[in-house]
Design a protein around this motif. Sequence first.
Motif, PDB file in Angstrom:
ATOM      1  N   PRO A   1       0.826  -1.219   0.000  1.00  0.00           N
ATOM      2  CA  PRO A   1       0.000   0.000   0.000  1.00  0.00           C
ATOM      3  C   PRO A   1       0.858   1.266   0.000  1.00  0.00           C
ATOM      4  O   PRO A   1       1.902   1.335   0.651  1.00  0.00           O
ATOM      5  CB  PRO A   1      -0.816  -0.127   1.293  1.00  0.00           C
ATOM      6  CG  PRO A   1      -0.811  -1.592   1.608  1.00  0.00           C
ATOM      7  CD  PRO A   1       0.510  -2.104   1.129  1.00  0.00           C
ATOM      8  N   ARG A   2       0.413   2.251  -0.756  1.00  0.00           N
ATOM      9  CA  ARG A   2       1.094   3.541  -0.839  1.00  0.00           C
ATOM     10  C   ARG A   2       0.266   4.614  -0.142  1.00  0.00           C
ATOM     11  O   ARG A   2      -0.934   4.460   0.086  1.00  0.00           O
ATOM     12  CB  ARG A   2       1.329   3.924  -2.300  1.00  0.00           C
ATOM     13  CG  ARG A   2       2.218   2.953  -3.069  1.00  0.00           C
ATOM     14  CD  ARG A   2       2.380   3.371  -4.527  1.00  0.00           C
ATOM     15  NE  ARG A   2       1.106   3.297  -5.237  1.00  0.00           N
ATOM     16  CZ  ARG A   2       0.379   4.350  -5.576  1.00  0.00           C
ATOM     17  NH1 ARG A   2       0.764   5.587  -5.230  1.00  0.00           N
ATOM     18  NH2 ARG A   2      -0.760   4.214  -6.236  1.00  0.00           N
ATOM     19  N   MET A   3       0.922   5.706   0.187  1.00  0.00           N
ATOM     20  CA  MET A   3       0.227   6.827   0.804  1.00  0.00           C
ATOM     21  C   MET A   3      -0.478   7.624  -0.291  1.00  0.00           C
ATOM     22  O   MET A   3       0.046   8.607  -0.812  1.00  0.00           O
ATOM     23  CB  MET A   3       1.216   7.699   1.580  1.00  0.00           C
ATOM     24  CG  MET A   3       0.546   8.815   2.381  1.00  0.00           C
ATOM     25  SD  MET A   3      -0.688   8.226   3.549  1.00  0.00           S
ATOM     26  CE  MET A   3       0.356   7.497   4.806  1.00  0.00           C
ATOM     27  N   SER A   4      -1.657   7.187  -0.641  1.00  0.00           N
ATOM     28  CA  SER A   4      -2.434   7.829  -1.696  1.00  0.00           C
ATOM     29  C   SER A   4      -3.131   9.074  -1.154  1.00  0.00           C
ATOM     30  O   SER A   4      -3.093   9.376   0.048  1.00  0.00           O
ATOM     31  CB  SER A   4      -3.447   6.851  -2.263  1.00  0.00           C
ATOM     32  OG  SER A   4      -4.343   6.424  -1.249  1.00  0.00           O
ATOM     33  N   ARG A   5      -3.805   9.797  -2.058  1.00  0.00           N
ATOM     34  CA  ARG A   5      -4.540  10.988  -1.634  1.00  0.00           C
ATOM     35  C   ARG A   5      -5.709  10.627  -0.731  1.00  0.00           C
ATOM     36  O   ARG A   5      -6.011  11.356   0.234  1.00  0.00           O
ATOM     37  CB  ARG A   5      -5.039  11.734  -2.867  1.00  0.00           C
ATOM     38  CG  ARG A   5      -3.928  12.351  -3.719  1.00  0.00           C
ATOM     39  CD  ARG A   5      -4.514  13.115  -4.892  1.00  0.00           C
ATOM     40  NE  ARG A   5      -3.466  13.744  -5.691  1.00  0.00           N
ATOM     41  CZ  ARG A   5      -3.699  14.475  -6.783  1.00  0.00           C
ATOM     42  NH1 ARG A   5      -4.962  14.665  -7.197  1.00  0.00           N
ATOM     43  NH2 ARG A   5      -2.693  15.004  -7.454  1.00  0.00           N
ATOM     44  N   THR A   6      -6.355   9.533  -1.023  1.00  0.00           N
ATOM     45  CA  THR A   6      -7.466   9.099  -0.172  1.00  0.00           C
ATOM     46  C   THR A   6      -6.990   8.793   1.239  1.00  0.00           C
ATOM     47  O   THR A   6      -7.619   9.189   2.236  1.00  0.00           O
ATOM     48  CB  THR A   6      -8.146   7.872  -0.782  1.00  0.00           C
ATOM     49  OG1 THR A   6      -8.582   8.171  -2.107  1.00  0.00           O
ATOM     50  CG2 THR A   6      -9.327   7.433   0.060  1.00  0.00           C
ATOM     51  N   ARG A   7      -5.862   8.099   1.307  1.00  0.00           N
ATOM     52  CA  ARG A   7      -5.317   7.773   2.627  1.00  0.00           C
ATOM     53  C   ARG A   7      -4.861   9.027   3.365  1.00  0.00           C
ATOM     54  O   ARG A   7      -5.044   9.142   4.587  1.00  0.00           O
ATOM     55  CB  ARG A   7      -4.159   6.779   2.475  1.00  0.00           C
ATOM     56  CG  ARG A   7      -3.670   6.199   3.786  1.00  0.00           C
ATOM     57  CD  ARG A   7      -2.539   5.221   3.515  1.00  0.00           C
ATOM     58  NE  ARG A   7      -3.024   4.013   2.891  1.00  0.00           N
ATOM     59  CZ  ARG A   7      -3.418   2.928   3.552  1.00  0.00           C
ATOM     60  NH1 ARG A   7      -3.397   2.925   4.876  1.00  0.00           N
ATOM     61  NH2 ARG A   7      -3.819   1.870   2.903  1.00  0.00           N
ATOM     62  N   LEU A   8      -4.292   9.969   2.647  1.00  0.00           N
ATOM     63  CA  LEU A   8      -3.895  11.225   3.277  1.00  0.00           C
ATOM     64  C   LEU A   8      -5.106  11.996   3.793  1.00  0.00           C
ATOM     65  O   LEU A   8      -5.067  12.590   4.885  1.00  0.00           O
ATOM     66  CB  LEU A   8      -3.116  12.082   2.280  1.00  0.00           C
ATOM     67  CG  LEU A   8      -1.629  11.775   2.128  1.00  0.00           C
ATOM     68  CD1 LEU A   8      -1.025  12.616   1.006  1.00  0.00           C
ATOM     69  CD2 LEU A   8      -0.893  12.021   3.439  1.00  0.00           C
ATOM     70  N   ALA A   9      -6.185  12.005   3.012  1.00  0.00           N
ATOM     71  CA  ALA A   9      -7.399  12.689   3.459  1.00  0.00           C
ATOM     72  C   ALA A   9      -7.969  12.023   4.706  1.00  0.00           C
ATOM     73  O   ALA A   9      -8.404  12.712   5.662  1.00  0.00           O
ATOM     74  CB  ALA A   9      -8.419  12.710   2.334  1.00  0.00           C
ATOM     75  N   LEU A  10      -7.979  10.679   4.732  1.00  0.00           N
ATOM     76  CA  LEU A  10      -8.465   9.975   5.917  1.00  0.00           C
ATOM     77  C   LEU A  10      -7.578  10.234   7.124  1.00  0.00           C
ATOM     78  O   LEU A  10      -8.069  10.380   8.256  1.00  0.00           O
ATOM     79  CB  LEU A  10      -8.543   8.476   5.634  1.00  0.00           C
ATOM     80  CG  LEU A  10      -9.633   8.032   4.650  1.00  0.00           C
ATOM     81  CD1 LEU A  10      -9.498   6.539   4.358  1.00  0.00           C
ATOM     82  CD2 LEU A  10     -11.023   8.337   5.203  1.00  0.00           C
ATOM     83  N   PHE A  11      -6.270  10.299   6.883  1.00  0.00           N
ATOM     84  CA  PHE A  11      -5.347  10.568   7.986  1.00  0.00           C
ATOM     85  C   PHE A  11      -5.594  11.968   8.556  1.00  0.00           C
ATOM     86  O   PHE A  11      -5.607  12.161   9.783  1.00  0.00           O
ATOM     87  CB  PHE A  11      -3.900  10.432   7.500  1.00  0.00           C
ATOM     88  CG  PHE A  11      -2.883  10.572   8.597  1.00  0.00           C
ATOM     89  CD1 PHE A  11      -2.534   9.482   9.373  1.00  0.00           C
ATOM     90  CD2 PHE A  11      -2.266  11.794   8.849  1.00  0.00           C
ATOM     91  CE1 PHE A  11      -1.597   9.618  10.395  1.00  0.00           C
ATOM     92  CE2 PHE A  11      -1.338  11.928   9.849  1.00  0.00           C
ATOM     93  CZ  PHE A  11      -0.997  10.835  10.629  1.00  0.00           C
ATOM     94  N   GLY A  12      -5.789  12.937   7.680  1.00  0.00           N
ATOM     95  CA  GLY A  12      -6.058  14.293   8.157  1.00  0.00           C
ATOM     96  C   GLY A  12      -7.378  14.392   8.898  1.00  0.00           C
ATOM     97  O   GLY A  12      -7.467  15.037   9.961  1.00  0.00           O
ATOM     98  N   GLY A  13      -8.430  13.762   8.379  1.00  0.00           N
ATOM     99  CA  GLY A  13      -9.724  13.800   9.053  1.00  0.00           C
ATOM    100  C   GLY A  13      -9.703  13.104  10.402  1.00  0.00           C
ATOM    101  O   GLY A  13     -10.284  13.599  11.385  1.00  0.00           O
ATOM    102  N   THR A  14      -9.009  11.955  10.476  1.00  0.00           N
ATOM    103  CA  THR A  14      -8.918  11.238  11.752  1.00  0.00           C
ATOM    104  C   THR A  14      -8.098  12.027  12.769  1.00  0.00           C
ATOM    105  O   THR A  14      -8.417  12.025  13.971  1.00  0.00           O
ATOM    106  CB  THR A  14      -8.305   9.848  11.523  1.00  0.00           C
ATOM    107  OG1 THR A  14      -9.022   9.168  10.495  1.00  0.00           O
ATOM    108  CG2 THR A  14      -8.353   9.020  12.782  1.00  0.00           C
ATOM    109  N   SER A  15      -7.055  12.700  12.311  1.00  0.00           N
ATOM    110  CA  SER A  15      -6.258  13.533  13.227  1.00  0.00           C
ATOM    111  C   SER A  15      -7.101  14.678  13.799  1.00  0.00           C
ATOM    112  O   SER A  15      -7.013  14.995  15.003  1.00  0.00           O
ATOM    113  CB  SER A  15      -5.038  14.088  12.492  1.00  0.00           C
ATOM    114  OG  SER A  15      -4.220  13.055  11.998  1.00  0.00           O
ATOM    115  N   ALA A  16      -7.918  15.294  12.951  1.00  0.00           N
ATOM    116  CA  ALA A  16      -8.795  16.375  13.437  1.00  0.00           C
ATOM    117  C   ALA A  16      -9.812  15.838  14.448  1.00  0.00           C
ATOM    118  O   ALA A  16     -10.091  16.490  15.476  1.00  0.00           O
ATOM    119  CB  ALA A  16      -9.505  17.023  12.257  1.00  0.00           C
ATOM    120  N   PHE A  17     -10.357  14.663  14.178  1.00  0.00           N
ATOM    121  CA  PHE A  17     -11.301  14.047  15.129  1.00  0.00           C
ATOM    122  C   PHE A  17     -10.599  13.735  16.450  1.00  0.00           C
ATOM    123  O   PHE A  17     -11.174  13.939  17.543  1.00  0.00           O
ATOM    124  CB  PHE A  17     -11.883  12.788  14.505  1.00  0.00           C
ATOM    125  CG  PHE A  17     -12.845  12.049  15.384  1.00  0.00           C
ATOM    126  CD1 PHE A  17     -14.145  12.509  15.546  1.00  0.00           C
ATOM    127  CD2 PHE A  17     -12.463  10.891  16.032  1.00  0.00           C
ATOM    128  CE1 PHE A  17     -15.037  11.830  16.365  1.00  0.00           C
ATOM    129  CE2 PHE A  17     -13.347  10.207  16.849  1.00  0.00           C
ATOM    130  CZ  PHE A  17     -14.641  10.672  17.017  1.00  0.00           C
TER     131      PHE A  17
END
Length: 328
Positions: free
Chosen positions: A21-37
């Motif tokens: 698995p690579r750090m795709s844009r979808t994964r980056l968006a999920l990482f950012g949203g989870t960090s904000a939560f």
Amino acid sequence: MRTDIFARLDREPEPPKIEIPRMSRTRLALFGGTSAFYLAIVVAVLASTWLVILDWKVMLFRPYQQWPELHGFLDYFVVLGQRGPTAVMVAAWLGWRSWRQHTLRPLLVLGVSLLLLNTTVGAVKIGLGRLGPHYGTRIGSPDLFAGGDIFPSGHTANAVVTWGILAYLATTPKTRRYLSALSATVSLGVGLTTVYIGTHWLSDVLLGWAAGLLILLALPWCEPPIRRTEAWILGRRDRWRERRRARGRPARSLPVASGGHGPAPVPEPSPAEPSREHAGAVGTLPVPSARATVHISRPRTHPARSDRAPVTSQSGGTRPPSRPMSGN
């Protein structure tokens, strides 16, 4: 060729090609949203907002008293979130996969994820020091910085990471979807079970889900170090095997004779030469080799000069016999 289901348990002849698995844009968006939560939950608890009031309402509701018939089963089910038993079960499965696929990546990914889990979750637990529901001192208080260690929920975060690793390491998209649904169900059940039993606040569980998901989403950033570590370990293993084989070899090997299939014949020692092992012995005769032939000659007897026949010259004359020498 085997066609039964047990054929899948055999070791593969060569390492398979696995898409990492690579750090795709979808994964980056999920990482950012989870960090904000994650940050929102921490701030809500620190500010004693409505989330803390909800924690107290759920605790005073006492779910374990509302549905006591579930208590026996959930006491065993919550073990799926304990780090020790789950780590042993998943490590055994991933160890077999490592052997079957000729790679250390599954075990290294598990080790890195558990290291990140213990570091991040443990640091927040100790830093905030929140007390559990059974140790609350004042209704409506978040009970922070009081020496506790339950925020975020370790059971919940461990369930997300440990069972989510199986989905992360899946080799096909279909298997990854099934394992993702399974790990989500287990982690969701473990988190709600800790609220039912009364060992965690609801906000503890919410933060545990976010903490575990952040670790899973960040694993592609750890893939390059994992790849280098695997190459280093396998290189050390190959060098160790080479040294071990070198120790087992003889010091020198005999040359192979040209045109033949075996070693060149060893030359036989000369009968006149003593063997090396008896060369230094004093007062002992050399022992001949087993393959050598010993020739023992008897001393010749020389007849006296008087017994010899007279030598006849070409003229027909004879020479007078010579006198015998004294001392013979």
